[in-house]
Design a protein around this motif. Structure first.
Motif, PDB file in Angstrom:
ATOM      1  N   ILE A   1      39.782  39.265  35.102  1.00 16.33           N
ATOM      2  CA  ILE A   1      40.561  40.470  35.426  1.00 16.33           C
ATOM      3  C   ILE A   1      39.876  41.240  36.551  1.00 16.33           C
ATOM      4  N   ARG A   2      40.623  41.456  37.633  1.00 17.77           N
ATOM      5  CA  ARG A   2      40.033  42.005  38.845  1.00 17.77           C
ATOM      6  C   ARG A   2      40.514  43.427  39.090  1.00 17.77           C
ATOM      7  N   HIS A   3      39.577  44.356  38.888  1.00 17.14           N
ATOM      8  CA  HIS A   3      39.920  45.733  39.255  1.00 17.14           C
ATOM      9  C   HIS A   3      39.436  46.014  40.669  1.00 17.14           C
ATOM     10  N   ASP A   4      38.765  45.002  41.248  1.00 18.41           N
ATOM     11  CA  ASP A   4      38.084  45.218  42.527  1.00 18.41           C
ATOM     12  C   ASP A   4      38.912  44.748  43.720  1.00 18.41           C
TER      13      ASP A   4
ATOM     14  N   PHE B   1      34.760  18.540  40.923  1.00 19.11           N
ATOM     15  CA  PHE B   1      35.576  19.555  40.254  1.00 19.11           C
ATOM     16  C   PHE B   1      34.692  20.704  39.810  1.00 19.11           C
ATOM     17  N   GLY B   2      35.142  21.900  40.025  1.00 18.07           N
ATOM     18  CA  GLY B   2      34.361  23.036  39.538  1.00 18.07           C
ATOM     19  C   GLY B   2      34.747  24.300  40.257  1.00 18.07           C
ATOM     20  N   ARG B   3      33.734  25.081  40.540  1.00 22.74           N
ATOM     21  CA  ARG B   3      33.959  26.377  41.167  1.00 22.74           C
ATOM     22  C   ARG B   3      33.049  26.503  42.369  1.00 22.74           C
ATOM     23  N   ALA B   4      33.465  27.371  43.280  1.00 21.22           N
ATOM     24  CA  ALA B   4      32.598  27.639  44.422  1.00 21.22           C
ATOM     25  C   ALA B   4      32.185  29.100  44.363  1.00 21.22           C
ATOM     26  N   PHE B   5      31.055  29.388  44.953  1.00 19.69           N
ATOM     27  CA  PHE B   5      30.627  30.782  45.175  1.00 19.69           C
ATOM     28  C   PHE B   5      30.311  31.557  43.903  1.00 19.69           C
ATOM     29  N   VAL B   6      29.980  30.867  42.803  1.00 23.35           N
ATOM     30  CA  VAL B   6      29.576  31.613  41.617  1.00 23.35           C
ATOM     31  C   VAL B   6      28.056  31.725  41.664  1.00 23.35           C
ATOM     32  N   VAL B   7      27.575  32.937  41.877  1.00 22.74           N
ATOM     33  CA  VAL B   7      26.132  33.106  42.047  1.00 22.74           C
ATOM     34  C   VAL B   7      25.499  33.909  40.922  1.00 22.74           C
ATOM     35  N   SER B   8      26.318  34.461  40.006  1.00 20.40           N
ATOM     36  CA  SER B   8      25.713  35.164  38.881  1.00 20.40           C
ATOM     37  C   SER B   8      26.630  35.093  37.662  1.00 20.40           C
ATOM     38  N   ASP B   9      26.034  35.323  36.461  1.00 17.52           N
ATOM     39  CA  ASP B   9      26.786  35.180  35.217  1.00 17.52           C
ATOM     40  C   ASP B   9      27.781  36.303  34.990  1.00 17.52           C
ATOM     41  N   ASP B  10      27.552  37.449  35.643  1.00 16.70           N
ATOM     42  CA  ASP B  10      28.489  38.548  35.393  1.00 16.70           C
ATOM     43  C   ASP B  10      29.535  38.694  36.510  1.00 16.70           C
ATOM     44  N   GLN B  11      29.518  37.743  37.443  1.00 15.63           N
ATOM     45  CA  GLN B  11      30.474  37.796  38.549  1.00 15.63           C
ATOM     46  C   GLN B  11      31.888  37.445  38.051  1.00 15.63           C
ATOM     47  N   LYS B  12      32.892  38.085  38.621  1.00 16.87           N
ATOM     48  CA  LYS B  12      34.276  37.780  38.258  1.00 16.87           C
ATOM     49  C   LYS B  12      34.657  36.380  38.747  1.00 16.87           C
ATOM     50  N   LEU B  13      35.639  35.775  38.091  1.00 16.73           N
ATOM     51  CA  LEU B  13      36.026  34.407  38.452  1.00 16.73           C
ATOM     52  C   LEU B  13      37.436  34.361  39.042  1.00 16.73           C
ATOM     53  N   ASP B  14      37.621  33.377  39.915  1.00 17.43           N
ATOM     54  CA  ASP B  14      38.939  33.160  40.513  1.00 17.43           C
ATOM     55  C   ASP B  14      39.795  32.295  39.597  1.00 17.43           C
TER      56      ASP B  14
ATOM     57  N   GLU C   1      49.173  39.810  38.664  1.00 10.93           N
ATOM     58  CA  GLU C   1      48.646  40.986  39.381  1.00 10.93           C
ATOM     59  C   GLU C   1      47.248  41.361  38.903  1.00 10.93           C
ATOM     60  N   LEU C   2      46.824  40.806  37.756  1.00 12.75           N
ATOM     61  CA  LEU C   2      45.491  41.141  37.230  1.00 12.75           C
ATOM     62  C   LEU C   2      44.397  40.235  37.780  1.00 12.75           C
ATOM     63  N   VAL C   3      44.800  39.074  38.330  1.00 11.93           N
ATOM     64  CA  VAL C   3      43.788  38.069  38.721  1.00 11.93           C
ATOM     65  C   VAL C   3      43.934  37.754  40.212  1.00 11.93           C
ATOM     66  N   ILE C   4      43.027  36.904  40.714  1.00 15.06           N
ATOM     67  CA  ILE C   4      43.177  36.409  42.090  1.00 15.06           C
ATOM     68  C   ILE C   4      42.879  34.908  42.082  1.00 15.06           C
ATOM     69  N   GLY C   5      43.693  34.133  42.818  1.00 14.21           N
ATOM     70  CA  GLY C   5      43.487  32.679  42.867  1.00 14.21           C
ATOM     71  C   GLY C   5      42.242  32.339  43.662  1.00 14.21           C
ATOM     72  N   LEU C   6      42.093  32.985  44.807  1.00 10.20           N
ATOM     73  CA  LEU C   6      40.903  32.799  45.639  1.00 10.20           C
ATOM     74  C   LEU C   6      40.595  34.154  46.262  1.00 10.20           C
ATOM     75  N   SER C   7      39.383  34.641  45.985  1.00 12.62           N
ATOM     76  CA  SER C   7      38.968  35.967  46.472  1.00 12.62           C
ATOM     77  C   SER C   7      39.057  36.056  47.990  1.00 12.62           C
TER      78      SER C   7
ATOM     79  N   SER D   1      26.242  32.952  48.878  1.00 12.65           N
ATOM     80  CA  SER D   1      26.656  34.350  48.713  1.00 12.65           C
ATOM     81  C   SER D   1      27.966  34.371  47.938  1.00 12.65           C
ATOM     82  N   GLU D   2      28.205  35.504  47.277  1.00 18.63           N
ATOM     83  CA  GLU D   2      29.503  35.693  46.630  1.00 18.63           C
ATOM     84  C   GLU D   2      30.538  35.863  47.750  1.00 18.63           C
ATOM     85  N   LEU D   3      31.786  35.402  47.518  1.00 19.85           N
ATOM     86  CA  LEU D   3      32.825  35.579  48.540  1.00 19.85           C
ATOM     87  C   LEU D   3      33.197  37.049  48.616  1.00 19.85           C
ATOM     88  N   LYS D   4      32.890  37.674  49.735  1.00 19.64           N
ATOM     89  CA  LYS D   4      33.215  39.101  49.865  1.00 19.64           C
ATOM     90  C   LYS D   4      33.662  39.372  51.275  1.00 19.64           C
ATOM     91  N   GLY D   5      34.909  39.028  51.564  1.00 18.39           N
ATOM     92  CA  GLY D   5      35.460  39.298  52.875  1.00 18.39           C
ATOM     93  C   GLY D   5      34.546  38.783  53.964  1.00 18.39           C
TER      94      GLY D   5
END
Ligand SMILES: O=C(O)CCC(=O)C(=O)O
Ligand SMILES: [Fe+2]
Length: 344
Positions: free
Chosen positions: A22-25, A113-126, A209-215, A329-333
């Motif tokens: 869930i992405r509030h960001d 198969f997996g995820r990209a750009f996950v650098v910490s355990d508390d990071q939000k997921l796509d 609207e609560l999530v994002i497919g790819l940040s 790095s985390e994906l951040k624009g």
């Protein structure tokens, strides 16, 4: 797949959206006034090649400078090859769990198969499953991935990676020409480059609207060629602060400028933020081909574009250093690209 969105499905229905998705960001994903927004430019590859001094070259220049994104029509790639890639990619994500396990991402690696750009355990997921692999040069292919892919997908992907590489090299040559860049600089950097591909699978989500497919992100490579696999739309690009949905034309490729081209053109061509949204009922599948110079190549503003009035805006680094910095790095624009800027 551990906590991937696919495992949240019971009888094809998602049971609940876990907090980590869930992405509030993020900016709202629903673009209210979409019909009145401009569309990304359309470039005709046949026109571009036929008259290299033509208005089409001017349009390519404007597309790369003002938008960083365009749709490419008449690109000449055989529809039977793109159809085969579409079919094979859908089948790849439909493989039974036991089969998928062979291709699972290994700890500390980004391929499979997996995820990209996950650098910490508390990071939000796509809200997506991804399958990433190096495709060219062939020496970069991991023995347990490309050579082990099911047939005929393996052979089709081999042909597709060669064709998309050719297209990327040709587009980069024309983009350099449109800018008046020294043609030797372009060919030295880009002719013998490397390529990776990411297959993106975005499952439906009951509350998209609560999530994002790819940040939101800009691509680290030089140029990206995106194949939209099914009809579901979802790509949005950020232009002048506004999110604009992309409506893929049948048979077109969606092309975007990556960070390396922004650096090499000293900021003239723009690598712009984009993201993928998801759909309530329909899955979405895409294939992104990323093309960059080789690992050992040094990237930075092309000497032919740097002048006293237009000093270098970016530091010079190797592609290896650049990709390593981006991928850890985390994906951040465009935060990562900004860290490459020379401070004034
Ligand atoms: O799936 C999409 O529409 C976008 C994919 C993308 O931006 C990427 O893979 O970098
Ligand atoms: Fe991207």
């Amino acid at each position: 797949m551990g906590s991937c969105p696919r495992d949240l499905c019971v009888d094809g229905k998602t049971v609940a959206i876990p907090e980590r998705y869930i992405r509030h960001d993020q900016d709202p994903t629903i673009v209210v006034d979409a019909p009145s927004l401009p569309e990304i430019p359309v470039i005709d590859f046949v026109k571009l090649k036929a008259h290299e001094e033509s208005p089409e070259l001017e349009r390519l220049y404007a597309a790369c400078k003002d938008w960083g994104f365009f749709q490419l029509v008449n690109h000449g790639m055989s529809p039977s090859l793109t159809e085969a890639i579409k079919r094979g990619t859908v089948e790849l994500f439909d493989l039974p769990k036991e089969e998928r396990a062979r291709y699972e991402q290994k700890v500390g690696e980004m391929e499979g198969f997996g995820r990209a750009f996950v650098v910490s355990d508390d990071q939000k997921l796509d809200w997506a499953d991804v399958f990433y692999l190096h495709t060219l040069p062939r020496s970069l292919r991991k023995p347990h991935l490309f050579p082990e892919l099911p047939l005929p997908y393996r052979d089709d992907l081999d042909a597709y990676s060669e064709e998309t590489k050719k297209l990327a090299v040709e587009l980069l040559r024309l983009m350099g020409k449109a800018l008046g860049m020294d043609s030797r600089e372009v060919s030295e950097l880009f002719e013998e480059g490397m390529q990776g591909m990411r297959m993106n699978y975005y499952p439906p989500c009951p509350q998209p609207e609560l999530v994002i497919g790819l940040s939101s992100h800009s691509d680290a490579d030089a140029i990206t060629i995106l194949l939209q696999v099914n009809e579901t739309e979802g790509l949005q690009i950020q232009k002048d602060g506004v999110w604009i949905p992309v409506r893929p034309l049948p048979g077109a490729f969606i092309i975007n400028v990556g960070d390396i081209v922004e650096m090499v053109t000293n900021g003239i061509y723009r690598s712009i933020n984009h993201r993928a949204t998801v759909n309530t009922t329909r899955e979405r599948v895409t294939v992104a081909s990323f093309y960059s110079p080789r690992m050992e190549a040094v990237i930075g503003p092309a000497p032919s574009l740097v002048t006293a009035d237009n000093p270098a805006q970016f530091r010079r680094i190797t592609v290896a250093e650049h990709l390593n910095g981006y991928l850890t790095s985390e994906l951040k624009g465009k935060a990562y690209l900004d860290s490459m800027r020379i401070q004034k």
